[in-house]
Structures are given as C-alpha cells and as structure tokens.
Design a protein around this motif. Sequence first.
Motif, mmCIF file in Angstrom:
data_model
loop_
_atom_site.group_PDB
_atom_site.id
_atom_site.type_symbol
_atom_site.label_atom_id
_atom_site.label_comp_id
_atom_site.label_asym_id
_atom_site.label_seq_id
_atom_site.Cartn_x
_atom_site.Cartn_y
_atom_site.Cartn_z
ATOM 1 N N PHE A 42 -12.310 19.391 -3.876
ATOM 2 C CA PHE A 42 -13.088 18.189 -3.570
ATOM 3 C C PHE A 42 -12.332 16.933 -3.997
ATOM 4 O O PHE A 42 -12.250 15.956 -3.246
ATOM 5 N N PHE A 43 -11.794 16.938 -5.219
ATOM 6 C CA PHE A 43 -11.091 15.756 -5.719
ATOM 7 C C PHE A 43 -9.850 15.452 -4.893
ATOM 8 O O PHE A 43 -9.546 14.286 -4.638
ATOM 9 N N ASN A 44 -9.126 16.469 -4.455
ATOM 10 C CA ASN A 44 -7.953 16.222 -3.618
ATOM 11 C C ASN A 44 -8.361 15.540 -2.314
ATOM 12 O O ASN A 44 -7.742 14.561 -1.901
ATOM 13 N N ILE A 45 -9.409 16.038 -1.682
ATOM 14 C CA ILE A 45 -9.885 15.431 -0.432
ATOM 15 C C ILE A 45 -10.349 13.994 -0.675
ATOM 16 O O ILE A 45 -10.015 13.082 0.091
ATOM 17 N N ALA A 46 -11.098 13.780 -1.749
ATOM 18 C CA ALA A 46 -11.591 12.437 -2.063
ATOM 19 C C ALA A 46 -10.438 11.474 -2.337
ATOM 20 O O ALA A 46 -10.453 10.323 -1.875
ATOM 21 N N VAL A 47 -9.428 11.945 -3.059
ATOM 22 C CA VAL A 47 -8.290 11.082 -3.401
ATOM 23 C C VAL A 47 -7.494 10.725 -2.157
ATOM 24 O O VAL A 47 -7.235 9.544 -1.895
ATOM 25 N N PHE A 48 -7.099 11.718 -1.343
ATOM 26 C CA PHE A 48 -6.266 11.346 -0.187
ATOM 27 C C PHE A 48 -7.055 10.556 0.840
ATOM 28 O O PHE A 48 -6.499 9.678 1.501
ATOM 29 N N THR A 49 -8.345 10.799 0.949
ATOM 30 C CA THR A 49 -9.170 10.007 1.870
ATOM 31 C C THR A 49 -9.238 8.557 1.406
ATOM 32 O O THR A 49 -9.053 7.626 2.203
ATOM 33 N N THR A 50 -9.483 8.347 0.119
ATOM 34 C CA THR A 50 -9.522 6.994 -0.437
ATOM 35 C C THR A 50 -8.185 6.299 -0.241
ATOM 36 O O THR A 50 -8.135 5.140 0.196
ATOM 37 N N GLN A 51 -7.099 7.002 -0.534
ATOM 38 C CA GLN A 51 -5.777 6.399 -0.421
ATOM 39 C C GLN A 51 -5.431 6.044 1.021
ATOM 40 O O GLN A 51 -4.905 4.954 1.289
ATOM 41 N N LEU A 52 -5.716 6.938 1.950
ATOM 42 C CA LEU A 52 -5.340 6.697 3.352
ATOM 43 C C LEU A 52 -6.255 5.680 4.026
ATOM 44 O O LEU A 52 -5.774 4.779 4.723
ATOM 45 N N VAL A 53 -7.548 5.810 3.823
ATOM 46 C CA VAL A 53 -8.484 4.868 4.464
ATOM 47 C C VAL A 53 -8.333 3.481 3.846
ATOM 48 O O VAL A 53 -8.294 2.473 4.566
ATOM 49 N N VAL A 56 -4.129 19.922 -4.682
ATOM 50 C CA VAL A 56 -5.173 20.628 -5.432
ATOM 51 C C VAL A 56 -4.645 20.986 -6.821
ATOM 52 O O VAL A 56 -5.347 20.807 -7.829
ATOM 53 N N ALA A 57 -3.415 21.459 -6.897
ATOM 54 C CA ALA A 57 -2.810 21.808 -8.192
ATOM 55 C C ALA A 57 -2.709 20.566 -9.088
ATOM 56 O O ALA A 57 -2.947 20.648 -10.296
ATOM 57 N N GLU A 58 -2.374 19.428 -8.495
ATOM 58 C CA GLU A 58 -2.291 18.177 -9.264
ATOM 59 C C GLU A 58 -3.657 17.809 -9.835
ATOM 60 O O GLU A 58 -3.764 17.400 -10.996
ATOM 61 N N MET A 59 -4.710 17.972 -9.048
ATOM 62 C CA MET A 59 -6.058 17.675 -9.537
ATOM 63 C C MET A 59 -6.411 18.593 -10.705
ATOM 64 O O MET A 59 -6.957 18.140 -11.718
ATOM 65 N N THR A 103 0.802 -1.226 0.000
ATOM 66 C CA THR A 103 0.000 0.000 0.000
ATOM 67 C C THR A 103 0.834 1.275 0.000
ATOM 68 O O THR A 103 0.264 2.371 -0.083
ATOM 69 N N PHE A 104 2.163 1.155 0.067
ATOM 70 C CA PHE A 104 3.008 2.351 0.114
ATOM 71 C C PHE A 104 2.689 3.389 -0.967
ATOM 72 O O PHE A 104 2.611 4.585 -0.662
ATOM 73 N N PRO A 105 2.514 2.993 -2.223
ATOM 74 C CA PRO A 105 2.215 4.031 -3.227
ATOM 75 C C PRO A 105 0.954 4.830 -2.890
ATOM 76 O O PRO A 105 0.869 6.018 -3.216
ATOM 77 N N PHE A 106 0.006 4.198 -2.214
ATOM 78 C CA PHE A 106 -1.248 4.874 -1.888
ATOM 79 C C PHE A 106 -1.113 5.758 -0.652
ATOM 80 O O PHE A 106 -1.465 6.933 -0.685
ATOM 81 N N TRP A 107 -0.606 5.188 0.454
ATOM 82 C CA TRP A 107 -0.535 6.023 1.659
ATOM 83 C C TRP A 107 0.547 7.083 1.535
ATOM 84 O O TRP A 107 0.407 8.180 2.082
ATOM 85 N N GLY A 108 1.600 6.805 0.767
ATOM 86 C CA GLY A 108 2.617 7.834 0.533
ATOM 87 C C GLY A 108 2.043 9.005 -0.248
ATOM 88 O O GLY A 108 2.233 10.175 0.115
ATOM 89 N N SER A 109 1.308 8.700 -1.296
ATOM 90 C CA SER A 109 0.663 9.740 -2.099
ATOM 91 C C SER A 109 -0.420 10.456 -1.294
ATOM 92 O O SER A 109 -0.552 11.684 -1.370
ATOM 93 N N GLY A 110 -1.191 9.692 -0.523
ATOM 94 C CA GLY A 110 -2.252 10.295 0.289
ATOM 95 C C GLY A 110 -1.704 11.257 1.324
ATOM 96 O O GLY A 110 -2.243 12.353 1.516
ATOM 97 N N LEU A 111 -0.617 10.861 1.990
ATOM 98 C CA LEU A 111 0.004 11.767 2.969
ATOM 99 C C LEU A 111 0.536 13.022 2.289
ATOM 100 O O LEU A 111 0.400 14.129 2.822
ATOM 101 N N ASP A 112 1.124 12.863 1.106
ATOM 102 C CA ASP A 112 1.629 14.019 0.379
ATOM 103 C C ASP A 112 0.492 14.985 0.029
ATOM 104 O O ASP A 112 0.633 16.193 0.190
ATOM 105 N N LYS A 113 -0.634 14.441 -0.443
ATOM 106 C CA LYS A 113 -1.772 15.294 -0.809
ATOM 107 C C LYS A 113 -2.410 15.955 0.413
ATOM 108 O O LYS A 113 -2.996 17.024 0.303
ATOM 109 N N LEU A 114 -2.293 15.321 1.571
ATOM 110 C CA LEU A 114 -2.813 15.895 2.813
ATOM 111 C C LEU A 114 -1.858 16.954 3.356
ATOM 112 O O LEU A 114 -2.277 18.070 3.681
ATOM 113 N N ILE A 115 -0.583 16.628 3.436
ATOM 114 C CA ILE A 115 0.412 17.548 4.003
ATOM 115 C C ILE A 115 0.658 18.735 3.075
ATOM 116 O O ILE A 115 0.728 19.875 3.519
#
Length: 149
Positions: A54-65, A41-44, A23-35
């Motif tokens: 909205f998409f940034n929040i949805a993406v990092f939430t999906t990745q972290l949860v 937001v710029a990536e979205m 899961t590293f690619p997901f939680w690593g990316s999710g933490l980056d989008k959160l921090i």
Amino acid sequence: MPTLIETLLTNRAVAVLARVILTFPFWGSGLDKLINFSGGVAEMRQFGLEPALFFNIAVFTTQLVGSALIISGRYVWLGAGALGIFTALTIPVVHRFWTMEGAAALHAFHTAAEHIGMIGGLITVSILAARTRSARSGEITMPRIVMAR
C-alpha cells in the motif's frame, strides 16, 4: 537585469524545463518505485512502513501525480502541497538524524536540510503559479500597502 537573462526567465519553455528539473527527484523516484515495484515494496519495509505494498503505491502515486500537476502548470498548488507534505513526512520517518550518531547522523541531517530546501522550492513554484494566473486574469497580485502620512 541583462536582457538575455530576462528573456530566458520569461520564456515559457524555460519555465516548463525548470518545473521538470524541480520535480525530478519525485518523478524519478516514482518511476523507479513503479517500474521496480518489488524494490519499492522492499524500501517501504526497510523503513517500517506496513502494509508495504500500500505504501509503495501511495508513494509513487503521490510522486508522479504531484510532479505531473506541477509540470503541467495546472493545480500547481495541489501538486506542490502533496509533494511538500510527503517530503516533510520523510524526515521523521526516514531521515531521523536525532536518533543516529557519527557519519550516519550527519548524512541524515544534510538530507533533511535538503528536503527543507525542496519544500521551499515547492512553495516558491506555487507562489509563481498563483502570480502568473493572477497576472493573466488582470488581478492585483500583491496587496497594496498604504502608508499613513
């Protein structure tokens, strides 16, 4: 199978470590989008996903949860399913190799292929979690095939 390898593959700590690594690619990316929220937001926006906030929040939430569910060993099917769907959706949204040419197309194709492999890994971790749960409860984990004589 050598005893050492079997011991490692049946060790609970190794199983947790494997889920963390998977899961590293997901939680690593999710933490980056959160921090780095503004960067997320710029990536979205870069990929045309609006409203980007909205998409940034949805993406990092999906990745972290999703990652947390897999790592914890609880509701692995749900976490893996969410991450698998998310990963599949990134191919037509972000890695559109069929619309590109040259090196960019090749890079996007290889990334899409890696994503497909990751989806296979997510399915596999769900299968293993289901078998482990079934084994603990004493259920038969695979259907029995009866051959006609």
